[in-house]
Write an enzyme that holds these catalytic residues in place. Structure first.
Site, short mmCIF file in Angstrom:
data_model
loop_
_atom_site.label_atom_id
_atom_site.label_comp_id
_atom_site.label_asym_id
_atom_site.label_seq_id
_atom_site.Cartn_x
_atom_site.Cartn_y
_atom_site.Cartn_z
N LYS A 138 59.09 12.35 45.50
CA LYS A 138 59.08 11.94 44.09
C LYS A 138 57.65 11.80 43.56
O LYS A 138 56.70 11.71 44.34
CB LYS A 138 59.83 10.61 43.94
CG LYS A 138 59.16 9.45 44.65
CD LYS A 138 60.04 8.19 44.62
CE LYS A 138 59.34 7.05 45.32
NZ LYS A 138 60.21 5.88 45.48
N TYR A 179 27.12 5.57 30.74
CA TYR A 179 27.48 4.76 29.58
C TYR A 179 26.87 3.37 29.67
O TYR A 179 26.96 2.71 30.71
CB TYR A 179 29.01 4.64 29.46
CG TYR A 179 29.66 5.89 28.92
CD1 TYR A 179 29.37 6.37 27.65
CD2 TYR A 179 30.56 6.61 29.71
CE1 TYR A 179 29.97 7.53 27.17
CE2 TYR A 179 31.17 7.76 29.23
CZ TYR A 179 30.87 8.21 27.96
OH TYR A 179 31.45 9.35 27.48
C1 LIG Z 1 60.31 5.65 46.93
C2 LIG Z 1 61.57 5.41 47.62
C3 LIG Z 1 61.66 5.60 49.01
C4 LIG Z 1 60.47 5.91 49.88
O1 LIG Z 1 59.72 4.76 50.11
P1 LIG Z 1 58.45 4.74 51.07
O2 LIG Z 1 58.08 3.32 51.14
O3 LIG Z 1 57.42 5.56 50.38
O4 LIG Z 1 58.87 5.34 52.35
C5 LIG Z 1 62.90 5.45 49.61
N1 LIG Z 1 63.97 5.11 48.88
C6 LIG Z 1 63.92 4.91 47.55
C7 LIG Z 1 65.16 4.54 46.82
C8 LIG Z 1 62.72 5.04 46.87
O5 LIG Z 1 62.67 4.82 45.55
#
Ligand SMILES: *Cc1c(COP(=O)(O)O)cnc(C)c1O
Length: 354
Positions: A38, A263
């Site tokens: 994701k 800056y």
């Molecule tokens: C992001 C997410 C994961 C992965 O989590 P990590 O801590 O990066 O391994 C797993 N399950 C859900 C529902 C998530 O949103």
């Protein structure tokens, strides 16, 4: 031009750390490792990371939304998107894309948009984090809604809110998922649907678990080489960050005592020095350095405040410089977690696998 490298050997190594752990906690079953890709694969680049995951034999992935799902649908057997409803013009030929169901209200929203026949879904059930997912008491009703529309229940999952901390609450939420599993198995016999896949563990939950009978684990941050547990986890110390961020030199100037840089002229020059600018700034998703914190690069040189949208200055002259090789270091300085440091990285920075 600035760029990001992705270390394939480190990625494989991290996969191996997880594989070894899973094989040690369940000797009877090969629990599948699913990659969480994701948010542009945690800022690493969805294209490059999905290719790498596929090459390493990953078959199931999780992404943020339908648009990320479409980008990787041809590479994996199972692609689940965590958030959002299928768009009305969704591609019906991509039967390997599954929507997560978070609420019983999702069905009426989906009805308005599309014909749901044969659409695959994964049912998210709340185990106590009280963020997303249906309540345990709504499972039968939800499955009924799925079957009524002749959709496919591909999976049932939960998310444990205590992966990084508190053993007692972690365990309570694990036990809640076990009860959910039992109920779904009972319902599958009673209502006559295929057993869905069950999953409840992310990186930290997986690596701290001493046993699990789930069908797969959803691994995000550990694949990228990090873990953020408060508690000590033996296998976590072997994880290796896979991303490095590099910048290239824009120009070098010789500056003299009393000159000021950037800056508001925040950096003052004390002695004759060569100062160069490099092409990474906060517009690239790297934290803005305004002088309240000292930030160093892996070569020990300080990134001089104030940094700009597209560049920063430092006392270096190399053509190319590694700006970050460990997101944990930056995260600690800015009081955040590597997840945030990584996901901010601009998708427009070139990525290469090394
Ligand atoms: C992001 C997410 C994961 C992965 O989590 P990590 O801590 O990066 O391994 C797993 N399950 C859900 C529902 C998530 O949103």
């Amino acid at each position: 031009m600035s760029y990001i490298t992705i270390n394939k050997a480190h990625f494989k190594h991290n996969l191996n750390v997880i594989r070894t752990h899973l094989d040690s906690i369940n000797k009877n079953k090969k629990i599948e490792i699913a990659a969480v890709l994701k948010d542009n694969a945690y800022g690493h680049g969805l294209d490059i990371m999905s290719d790498l995951a596929r090459e390493c034999g990953i078959e199931s992935v999780f992404v943020k939304n339908y648009y990320e799902a479409i980008c990787v649908a041809d590479k994996f057997k199972n692609v689940t998107f965590f958030y959002g409803i299928l768009p009305s013009d969704f591609d019906k030929t991509k039967t390997n894309i599954y929507q997560s169901i978070h609420s019983i209200d999702d069905f009426s929203v989906m009805d308005k948009y599309c014909d749901l026949f044969n659409v695959g879904v994964e049912l998210k059930v709340n185990v106590g984090m009280n963020r997303n997912g249906i309540q345990k008491s709504e499972i039968e009703k939800c499955i009924n809604e799925i079957l009524k529309r002749k959709m496919r229940l591909v999976g049932v999952f939960s998310h444990n809110g205590f992966g990084d901390s508190d053993e007692c609450n972690f365990k309570i939420q694990c036990d809640n998922f076990l009860e959910i599993k039992e109920e779904v198995l009972y319902l599958s016999k009673k209502m006559g649907f295929n057993t869905p896949r069950f999953h409840s563990l992310n990186s930290s939950c997986t690596l701290r678990s001493k046993n699990s009978d789930d069908d797969l684990v959803r691994i995000g941050i550990a694949l990228y080489g990090y873990l953020t547990n408060d508690i000590f986890i033996e296998s976590a110390k072997d994880l290796k960050p896979i991303l490095k961020l590099y910048a290239n030199k824009i120009s070098t100037k010789e500056l003299h005592k009393g000159d000021r840089v950037g800056y508001d002229g925040l950096t003052k020059i004390n002695k004759i020095s060569k100062v160069s600018t490099y092409d990474i700034g906060y517009g690239d998703g790297f934290y803005r350095i305004n002088g309240s914190k000292e930030v160093k690069m892996p070569n020990g040189e300080q990134i001089l405040p104030k940094t700009s949208m597209d560049c920063f200055s430092c006392f270096c002259t190399d053509d190319e410089i590694c700006v970050m090789d460990n997101a944990d270091y930056i995260a600690k300085i800015f009081d955040t977690i590597p997840y945030e440091v990584l996901t901010r990285l601009s998708p427009f920075i070139k990525r290469i696998v090394i």
